[in-house]
Scaffold this motif. Structure first.
Motif, PDB file in Angstrom:
ATOM      1  N   MET A   1       0.842  -1.190   0.000  1.00 46.19           N
ATOM      2  CA  MET A   1       0.000   0.000   0.000  1.00 46.19           C
ATOM      3  C   MET A   1       0.880   1.243   0.000  1.00 46.19           C
ATOM      4  O   MET A   1       1.979   1.234   0.539  1.00 46.19           O
ATOM      5  CB  MET A   1      -0.907  -0.004   1.233  1.00 46.19           C
ATOM      6  CG  MET A   1      -1.739  -1.253   1.383  1.00 46.19           C
ATOM      7  SD  MET A   1      -2.955  -1.513   0.098  1.00 46.19           S
ATOM      8  CE  MET A   1      -4.214  -0.341   0.520  1.00 46.19           C
ATOM      9  N   TYR A 126      -7.973  -0.245   9.243  1.00 41.34           N
ATOM     10  CA  TYR A 126      -7.026  -1.096   8.525  1.00 41.34           C
ATOM     11  C   TYR A 126      -7.276  -2.572   8.813  1.00 41.34           C
ATOM     12  O   TYR A 126      -7.232  -3.405   7.922  1.00 41.34           O
ATOM     13  CB  TYR A 126      -5.590  -0.700   8.908  1.00 41.34           C
ATOM     14  CG  TYR A 126      -5.339   0.772   8.698  1.00 41.34           C
ATOM     15  CD1 TYR A 126      -5.233   1.282   7.408  1.00 41.34           C
ATOM     16  CD2 TYR A 126      -5.277   1.661   9.760  1.00 41.34           C
ATOM     17  CE1 TYR A 126      -5.053   2.635   7.193  1.00 41.34           C
ATOM     18  CE2 TYR A 126      -5.092   3.023   9.553  1.00 41.34           C
ATOM     19  CZ  TYR A 126      -4.987   3.501   8.268  1.00 41.34           C
ATOM     20  OH  TYR A 126      -4.827   4.835   8.062  1.00 41.34           O
ATOM     21  N   TRP A 135      -2.781  -6.620   7.386  1.00 38.24           N
ATOM     22  CA  TRP A 135      -3.493  -5.759   8.342  1.00 38.24           C
ATOM     23  C   TRP A 135      -4.662  -6.476   9.008  1.00 38.24           C
ATOM     24  O   TRP A 135      -5.085  -6.099  10.095  1.00 38.24           O
ATOM     25  CB  TRP A 135      -4.055  -4.521   7.647  1.00 38.24           C
ATOM     26  CG  TRP A 135      -3.041  -3.551   7.159  1.00 38.24           C
ATOM     27  CD1 TRP A 135      -1.711  -3.522   7.467  1.00 38.24           C
ATOM     28  CD2 TRP A 135      -3.279  -2.450   6.272  1.00 38.24           C
ATOM     29  NE1 TRP A 135      -1.115  -2.466   6.829  1.00 38.24           N
ATOM     30  CE2 TRP A 135      -2.044  -1.798   6.085  1.00 38.24           C
ATOM     31  CE3 TRP A 135      -4.421  -1.952   5.624  1.00 38.24           C
ATOM     32  CZ2 TRP A 135      -1.928  -0.666   5.272  1.00 38.24           C
ATOM     33  CZ3 TRP A 135      -4.294  -0.834   4.825  1.00 38.24           C
ATOM     34  CH2 TRP A 135      -3.053  -0.203   4.651  1.00 38.24           C
ATOM     35  N   ARG A 218      -0.702   2.887  -8.193  1.00 33.58           N
ATOM     36  CA  ARG A 218      -0.074   3.893  -7.323  1.00 33.58           C
ATOM     37  C   ARG A 218      -0.490   3.699  -5.879  1.00 33.58           C
ATOM     38  O   ARG A 218       0.305   3.854  -4.959  1.00 33.58           O
ATOM     39  CB  ARG A 218      -0.504   5.289  -7.757  1.00 33.58           C
ATOM     40  CG  ARG A 218       0.118   5.698  -9.060  1.00 33.58           C
ATOM     41  CD  ARG A 218       0.034   7.199  -9.225  1.00 33.58           C
ATOM     42  NE  ARG A 218       0.705   7.597 -10.446  1.00 33.58           N
ATOM     43  CZ  ARG A 218       0.098   8.222 -11.437  1.00 33.58           C
ATOM     44  NH1 ARG A 218      -1.164   8.548 -11.350  1.00 33.58           N
ATOM     45  NH2 ARG A 218       0.774   8.539 -12.530  1.00 33.58           N
ATOM     46  N   GLU A 219      -1.756   3.377  -5.653  1.00 33.17           N
ATOM     47  CA  GLU A 219      -2.311   3.365  -4.307  1.00 33.17           C
ATOM     48  C   GLU A 219      -2.096   2.009  -3.621  1.00 33.17           C
ATOM     49  O   GLU A 219      -1.823   1.947  -2.443  1.00 33.17           O
ATOM     50  CB  GLU A 219      -3.813   3.682  -4.408  1.00 33.17           C
ATOM     51  CG  GLU A 219      -4.519   3.866  -3.097  1.00 33.17           C
ATOM     52  CD  GLU A 219      -4.221   5.175  -2.407  1.00 33.17           C
ATOM     53  OE1 GLU A 219      -3.598   6.054  -3.034  1.00 33.17           O
ATOM     54  OE2 GLU A 219      -4.604   5.319  -1.242  1.00 33.17           O
ATOM     55  N   MET A 220      -2.264   0.912  -4.385  1.00 34.87           N
ATOM     56  CA  MET A 220      -2.327  -0.393  -3.726  1.00 34.87           C
ATOM     57  C   MET A 220      -1.255  -1.376  -4.149  1.00 34.87           C
ATOM     58  O   MET A 220      -1.105  -2.430  -3.549  1.00 34.87           O
ATOM     59  CB  MET A 220      -3.700  -1.014  -3.977  1.00 34.87           C
ATOM     60  CG  MET A 220      -4.764  -0.314  -3.183  1.00 34.87           C
ATOM     61  SD  MET A 220      -6.391  -0.812  -3.711  1.00 34.87           S
ATOM     62  CE  MET A 220      -6.958   0.650  -4.480  1.00 34.87           C
ATOM     63  N   PHE A 277       2.507   0.605   6.155  1.00 36.94           N
ATOM     64  CA  PHE A 277       1.874   0.784   4.849  1.00 36.94           C
ATOM     65  C   PHE A 277       2.689   0.139   3.736  1.00 36.94           C
ATOM     66  O   PHE A 277       2.159  -0.595   2.912  1.00 36.94           O
ATOM     67  CB  PHE A 277       1.665   2.273   4.561  1.00 36.94           C
ATOM     68  CG  PHE A 277       0.573   2.875   5.395  1.00 36.94           C
ATOM     69  CD1 PHE A 277      -0.753   2.726   5.041  1.00 36.94           C
ATOM     70  CD2 PHE A 277       0.868   3.561   6.564  1.00 36.94           C
ATOM     71  CE1 PHE A 277      -1.762   3.256   5.821  1.00 36.94           C
ATOM     72  CE2 PHE A 277      -0.134   4.097   7.349  1.00 36.94           C
ATOM     73  CZ  PHE A 277      -1.461   3.945   6.979  1.00 36.94           C
ATOM     74  N   HIS A 282      -1.896  -5.650  -1.131  1.00 33.63           N
ATOM     75  CA  HIS A 282      -3.324  -5.758  -1.427  1.00 33.63           C
ATOM     76  C   HIS A 282      -3.520  -6.884  -2.446  1.00 33.63           C
ATOM     77  O   HIS A 282      -2.720  -7.033  -3.366  1.00 33.63           O
ATOM     78  CB  HIS A 282      -3.788  -4.425  -2.001  1.00 33.63           C
ATOM     79  CG  HIS A 282      -5.276  -4.254  -2.043  1.00 33.63           C
ATOM     80  ND1 HIS A 282      -6.080  -4.951  -2.915  1.00 33.63           N
ATOM     81  CD2 HIS A 282      -6.094  -3.468  -1.315  1.00 33.63           C
ATOM     82  CE1 HIS A 282      -7.341  -4.594  -2.714  1.00 33.63           C
ATOM     83  NE2 HIS A 282      -7.384  -3.695  -1.749  1.00 33.63           N
TER      84      HIS A 282
END
Lengths: 300, 244
Positions: A1, A126, A135, A218-220, A277, A282
């Motif tokens: 993440m 989370y 998480w 980008r995010e996950m 993070f 993910h």
């Protein structure tokens, strides 16, 4: 993440703030007048600063008040209620201390419980995600609580309790790292379950859906920094737990020492939260060829 | 309210045939085209003509290689979009109530006027079905073309999602998966349609049809020619060259 700086700063600072507020609310330190103003001010300052920074990761911060509506189902909404509730409930307690007086213990107790709920709610945002197996485990709320309690104990000058909490925090950190490493495999999701293809596991990414990055990658599907993960774990444990523990053990609990101990602990907390993070994977990464040893695209 | 409604009798969704999909990306383009106009914030692009183009899409087509125990490897094109799950985790995590599942037909939608763009719903989705639009700052996802399927201003043939309408091979089917007698439900039953990541407990409405079993690969048509003994002049040359 993606380890977004706004979320790291928010969770670390507001966690420390709620920890300090809880210790003050429970009457751990008898402070009145200007000293109370300073100490309660630090608690409120950290918490409010953290909550303020959290708005930076919203696409539409102007609508943030709507986040109070779904407390029945959403941990994020519960976090908003608990945070605002703790700050409001403790205002009379803080005010009384600054004025040189004292309210009955119940006031502080209710506020401290609200602080606890706020920290647990943040962690549950989370911990509830099945999609991020690392998480999705009890170590996540344990970690957030341990950080908040340790930071709060150091800031409120509780040297002995803080030293014990530092040790506990180190234990929880190491446990979370160790257990977390096996979580993705234990969740049992593979490219085969994700696509239903290649029942014997002989399936791999052939062509990605797009050659450039997108929101998901980008995010996950963030892979930056995993190379140094081991070194950073050691740094996190030493700075967040070991050095503060030794400092509290051998140095006198005077203000400059406690400030220095907190600074060291805070540095470790930031490294640990960054890892929290950066190391989390993910399951959507499976669609992009992650976790199969194949020629996955590396997005930086 | 972001509590999930009780399971609806009508469950609108897609059935995607991995056997017929040729990976032409027409559904991706049609989806982007339709959702650039009308319903909600348009799907934006960033640096569209520059060196690092990037954009928001509601449908992506991946390519995977499946290698059976024997025989040649097979390429499977794999469209990925919102599965309109019955137990949609993206709905319950939403702090504002912007993310919701319709009680009447099960479509999962975003009320963009209430979305704060926190991104938590996208984190909760195992399938990567949601993308935050950086221009509008709100979460975008497949609407099952809710502005087409009930739109009486469109000819009846067009009252299906844009991706389904445009698919040149008929690999995408739209219908009511809550009705066991519907064409899509029968297709799922006949072809063994399945859920993606069933272990995630999301109960997807959309189903995927597996590639049909292919027979043994026929012998390559030119392979008998490889061992043809050369005769005549070529044969003499062949023998001569062997001796050198």
């Amino acid at each position: 993440m993606h380890p977004a700086p706004s979320v790291i700063v928010f969770t670390v600072l507001s966690g420390a703030g709620f920890g300090l507020l809880a210790f003050l609310a429970l009457g751990a330190v008898e402070v009145y007048g200007p000293a109370a103003f300073l100490l309660w001010g630090v608690g409120y300052g950290l918490t409010v600063a953290g909550l303020f920074v959290s708005a930076f990761h919203l696409g539409n911060p102007s609508r943030a008040l709507r986040a109070f509506t779904q407390w029945r189902t959403s941990w994020l909404s519960r976090e908003a209620w608990a945070s605002a509730g703790a700050l409001l409930l403790l205002a009379p307690v803080a005010l009384a201390a600054v004025m040189g007086g004292r309210l009955p213990g119940h006031f502080g107790l209710v506020g401290a419980v609200a602080c606890l709920i706020a920290v647990v709610s943040t962690a549950m945002i989370y911990a509830q995600l099945k999609t991020v197996p690392r998480w999705n485990h009890w170590t996540t709320p344990a970690l957030f609580l341990a950080f908040a309690a340790t930071s709060g104990a150091i800031l409120s000058g509780q040297a002995r309790i803080a030293a014990l909490l530092c040790l506990a925090l180190g234990g929880v950190l190491i446990l979370a790292f160790r257990l977390g490493d096996g979580r993705f495999a234990a969740a049992g999701q593979t490219l085969t379950t994700a696509t239903g293809l290649g029942q014997d596991g002989r399936v791999r990414q052939f062509a990605p859906a797009h050659t450039g990055p997108n929101y998901l990658t980008r995010e996950m599907i963030h892979v930056v920094g995993r190379r140094h993960a081991m070194r950073l774990r050691v740094v996190a444990v030493i700075f967040a737990s070991l050095l503060p523990f030794l400092g509290l053990l051998v140095l006198p609990p005077v203000l400059p020492v406690m400030a220095a101990v907190f600074a060291v602990h805070l540095l470790g907390a930031f490294v640990a939260r960054w890892l929290f993070f950066a190391e989390a994977e993910h399951v959507v990464g499976l669609y992009y060829g992650q976790r199969q040893g194949g020629p996955g695209v590396r997005w930086v | 309210m972001t509590a999930l409604p009780p399971p609806s009798a009508k469950k609108l969704g897609l059935v995607i045939d991995l056997d017929t999909c040729v990976g032409c990306q027409a559904c991706v383009t049609a989806c982007k085209g339709w959702n650039d106009q009308g319903y909600g914030a348009p799907l934006s692009d960033q640096d569209a003509y520059g060196s690092e183009p990037c954009g928001t899409f509601l449908n992506r087509v991946h390519g995977y290689e499946v290698s059976p125990e024997a025989g040649p490897a097979e390429i499977v094109n794999f469209p990925r979009s919102c599965l309109h799950c019955e137990d949609a985790p993206c709905v319950t995590v939403c702090p504002t109530g912007a993310s919701y599942k319709r009680a009447e037909d099960g479509i999962v939608l975003v009320n963009e006027d209430a979305c704060i763009g926190c991104g938590l719903c996208a984190w909760a989705c195992p399938y990567g079905a949601r993308e935050l639009d950086p221009s509008a700052g709100v979460m975008k996802k497949c609407t099952l073309c809710v502005d087409r399927i009930y739109n009486e201003n469109l000819p009846e043939v067009d009252r299906v999602p844009a991706c389904v309408r445009t698919c040149p091979t008929g690999a995408r089917h739209f219908g009511d998966l809550g009705d066991p007698g519907s064409a899509v439900s029968r297709l799922v039953a006949e072809r063994g349609g399945y859920d993606l990541m069933p272990g995630m407990g999301t109960k997807p409405v959309n189903k995927y049809l597996p590639p049909r079993k292919k027979g043994a690969a026929p012998e390559a048509p030119l392979s008998p020619l490889i061992d043809t003994p050369a005769t005549g002049f070529a044969g003499w040359l062949d023998r001569l060259l062997e001796k050198i």
